[in-house]
Design a protein around this motif. Structure first.
Motif, PDB file in Angstrom:
ATOM      1  N   LEU A 219     -68.517  -3.280  71.485  1.00 52.82           N
ATOM      2  CA  LEU A 219     -67.959  -4.334  70.725  1.00 52.82           C
ATOM      3  C   LEU A 219     -68.579  -4.205  69.189  1.00 52.82           C
ATOM      4  O   LEU A 219     -69.563  -3.609  69.002  1.00 52.82           O
ATOM      5  N   ALA A 220     -67.675  -4.522  68.267  1.00 52.19           N
ATOM      6  CA  ALA A 220     -68.096  -4.482  66.740  1.00 52.19           C
ATOM      7  C   ALA A 220     -67.700  -6.160  66.508  1.00 52.19           C
ATOM      8  O   ALA A 220     -67.290  -7.050  67.166  1.00 52.19           O
ATOM      9  N   VAL A 221     -68.362  -6.559  65.296  1.00 55.25           N
ATOM     10  CA  VAL A 221     -68.097  -7.894  64.926  1.00 55.25           C
ATOM     11  C   VAL A 221     -67.406  -7.956  63.663  1.00 55.25           C
ATOM     12  O   VAL A 221     -67.639  -7.441  62.532  1.00 55.25           O
ATOM     13  N   ALA A 222     -66.289  -8.910  63.356  1.00 53.96           N
ATOM     14  CA  ALA A 222     -65.628  -9.077  62.105  1.00 53.96           C
ATOM     15  C   ALA A 222     -66.045 -10.373  61.740  1.00 53.96           C
ATOM     16  O   ALA A 222     -65.966 -11.491  62.246  1.00 53.96           O
ATOM     17  N   MET A 223     -66.374 -10.509  60.420  1.00 49.88           N
ATOM     18  CA  MET A 223     -66.724 -12.007  59.899  1.00 49.88           C
ATOM     19  C   MET A 223     -66.125 -12.197  58.455  1.00 49.88           C
ATOM     20  O   MET A 223     -65.906 -11.243  57.710  1.00 49.88           O
ATOM     21  N   VAL A 224     -65.718 -13.284  58.100  1.00 51.77           N
ATOM     22  CA  VAL A 224     -65.329 -14.011  57.151  1.00 51.77           C
ATOM     23  C   VAL A 224     -66.204 -14.781  56.156  1.00 51.77           C
ATOM     24  O   VAL A 224     -66.485 -15.538  56.791  1.00 51.77           O
ATOM     25  N   VAL A 225     -66.706 -14.120  55.187  1.00 52.81           N
ATOM     26  CA  VAL A 225     -67.770 -14.662  54.398  1.00 52.81           C
ATOM     27  C   VAL A 225     -67.057 -15.578  53.294  1.00 52.81           C
ATOM     28  O   VAL A 225     -65.958 -15.579  52.645  1.00 52.81           O
ATOM     29  N   ALA A 226     -67.695 -16.870  53.229  1.00 54.65           N
ATOM     30  CA  ALA A 226     -67.241 -17.736  52.410  1.00 54.65           C
ATOM     31  C   ALA A 226     -67.273 -17.462  50.839  1.00 54.65           C
ATOM     32  O   ALA A 226     -68.021 -16.400  50.434  1.00 54.65           O
ATOM     33  N   ASP A 227     -66.188 -17.840  49.937  1.00 50.65           N
ATOM     34  CA  ASP A 227     -66.250 -17.567  48.725  1.00 50.65           C
ATOM     35  C   ASP A 227     -67.558 -17.906  47.939  1.00 50.65           C
ATOM     36  O   ASP A 227     -68.331 -18.864  48.251  1.00 50.65           O
ATOM     37  N   GLY A 228     -67.822 -16.985  47.241  1.00 53.29           N
ATOM     38  CA  GLY A 228     -69.083 -17.094  46.391  1.00 53.29           C
ATOM     39  C   GLY A 228     -70.419 -16.658  46.990  1.00 53.29           C
ATOM     40  O   GLY A 228     -71.582 -16.723  46.337  1.00 53.29           O
TER      41      GLY A 228
END
Length: 422
Positions: A219-228
């Motif tokens: 497995l790998a991990v995909a993350m969406v970072v918050a604006d700013g």
């Protein structure tokens, strides 16, 4: 500006060959440069289902070595390692696990003919990270994934290949001789969306028997970072999580090796290389710069020669202007401005040709993994602000490189000799 446009029109009428060759050479030069730029842009520009690319971080690989230096091991992460290192990070809005290097699997309806498809094992969170378009049914839940329920989400084209008719949801399929039930169907994903693409999605969770050890898996991990939120701020938190994992591993005579994960889209596009190395985008950046320099300097030399030929017919005009007090700076500015208008016009044609070519010729994007798919990016993906700004910068640089020397030489003309056409 009206005078400059008249001058350009005059050149087109009285020096048609040189003027039109200059225009076409500029268009071709910008076309070649923009094709190379677009090949890179499509790897990093956001487009569905990877609309979050500008805020996407991907954690890839886990490297563990023995404290006694007798060996090490590296691969993808188990679900346990992925949660330990990446779950609940400050500044991260959404997170999901997926197999970074997808597998090939034989997929069929019961007693049907098998077709070879791309398979990813994913957690339910991956459907929140990437904006897939659900055509029918639903996504599986993390509860179903942790229980390793035999459910699957498949692409629309995959469903069309293995089933005769709709509805597809609720039908049974066979994946590598294992029975599954289709719970959802999504719109086809382009192979250019390297992290989101797959034909078939099956669950992974804490009880996944496919993990090789408690810590290592696929497995790998995909993350969406918050604006700013700064990417380095997230990486610093992950580095602290590695220290927590090390505390558990030292009891077993092991420790982790940190390789600067998670990675941004540019690093992912350049290629991670493996789970036991730290990615380096430097060599690829330098190679791109060398290519851009060659593609601009070579045509700039030719365009400079043609501009010099055009200016030879304007020697008397320049002499008259100098005799009536026109400054050398004004001569240089006018010539560069006139040339920039021609360069910009040719550049616009070159960009349009580049976008059309890049949108229809799939061979630009073929790799070992997606050969034969024929996927090309959409116009909206190519015609981004980065493409427009890049094209303007290319036109400006090409203009400066090609016009500076002839303009400087023209400004140094002696008025008396210029009036005598010398």
């Amino acid at each position: 500006m009206r005078t400059k446009l008249r001058q350009i029109y005059y050149d087109l009428r009285h020096q048609p060959v040189i003027a039109w060759v200059t225009f076409l050479a500029t268009a071709i030069s910008v076309f070649l440069i923009m094709v190379v730029v677009m090949m890179q842009v499509v790897k990093t520009v956001p487009f569905a289902p990877e609309s979050c690319r500008d805020r996407l971080l991907v954690g890839v690989g886990l490297h563990i070595r023995m404290l006694n230096d007798y060996g090490d091991s590296s691969s993808g992460m188990s679900y346990f390692s992925a949660k330990t290192l990446y779950e609940g990070l400050d500044g991260v809005e959404r997170m999901g696990c997926f197999t970074y290097w997808p597998d090939k699997a034989e997929v069929s309806a019961p007693k049907g003919e098998a077709v070879n498809m791309t398979l990813r094992n994913v957690s339910a969170g991956i459907f929140d990270v990437f904006d897939y378009t659900l055509v029918e049914g639903r996504y599986f839940t993390q509860e179903e994934a942790d229980a390793m329920m035999p459910v699957a989400v498949i692409s629309e084209s995959t469903a069309g290949k293995i089933f005769d008719s709709r509805p597809y949801v609720g039908k049974d399929i066979v994946i590598d001789n294992n029975p599954y039930t289709v719970v959802g169907v999504i719109r086809d994903v382009s192979t250019l969306a390297t992290s989101a693409y797959s034909d078939v999605f099956t669950p992974t969770g804490l009880n996944d028997p496919r993990h090789w050890t408690e810590y290592l898996g696929e497995l790998a991990v995909a993350m969406v970072v918050a604006d700013g939120v700064d990417f380095q701020y997230v990486r610093d938190q992950v580095k602290g999580r590695y220290a927590i994992l090390d505390a558990q591993l030292r009891a077993e005579g092991q420790e982790t090796v940190y390789h600067e994960a998670p990675y941004d889209q540019e690093t992912i596009a350049s290629g991670v290389g493996g789970s036991n190395v730290t990615p380096d985008t430097g060599p690829e950046r330098r190679m791109r710069i060398i290519i851009y320099v060659i593609l601009m300097i070579v045509p700039a030399i030719n365009l400079s020669s043609m501009l010099h030929s055009r200016l030879r017919r304007r020697v008397r005009e320049i002499g008259v202007r100098r005799a009536f007090g026109c400054t050398r700076r004004r001569i240089i500015t006018d010539i560069i401005t006139e040339n920039f208008i021609v360069t910009l016009a040719g550049g616009i044609v070159g960009v349009i040709l580049g976008i059309i070519f890049a949108s229809f010729y799939s061979g630009l994007y073929e790799t070992v993994d997606n050969i034969g798919h024929g996927d090309t990016p959409s116009f909206t993906a190519l015609l981004s602000w980065s493409t427009i700004v890049t094209s303007l910068v290319v036109c400006f640089i090409l203009n400066i490189l090609s016009a500076s020397v002839p303009a400087w030489q023209a400004s140094r003309l002696n008025p008396v000799e210029a009036l005598n056409n010398k």
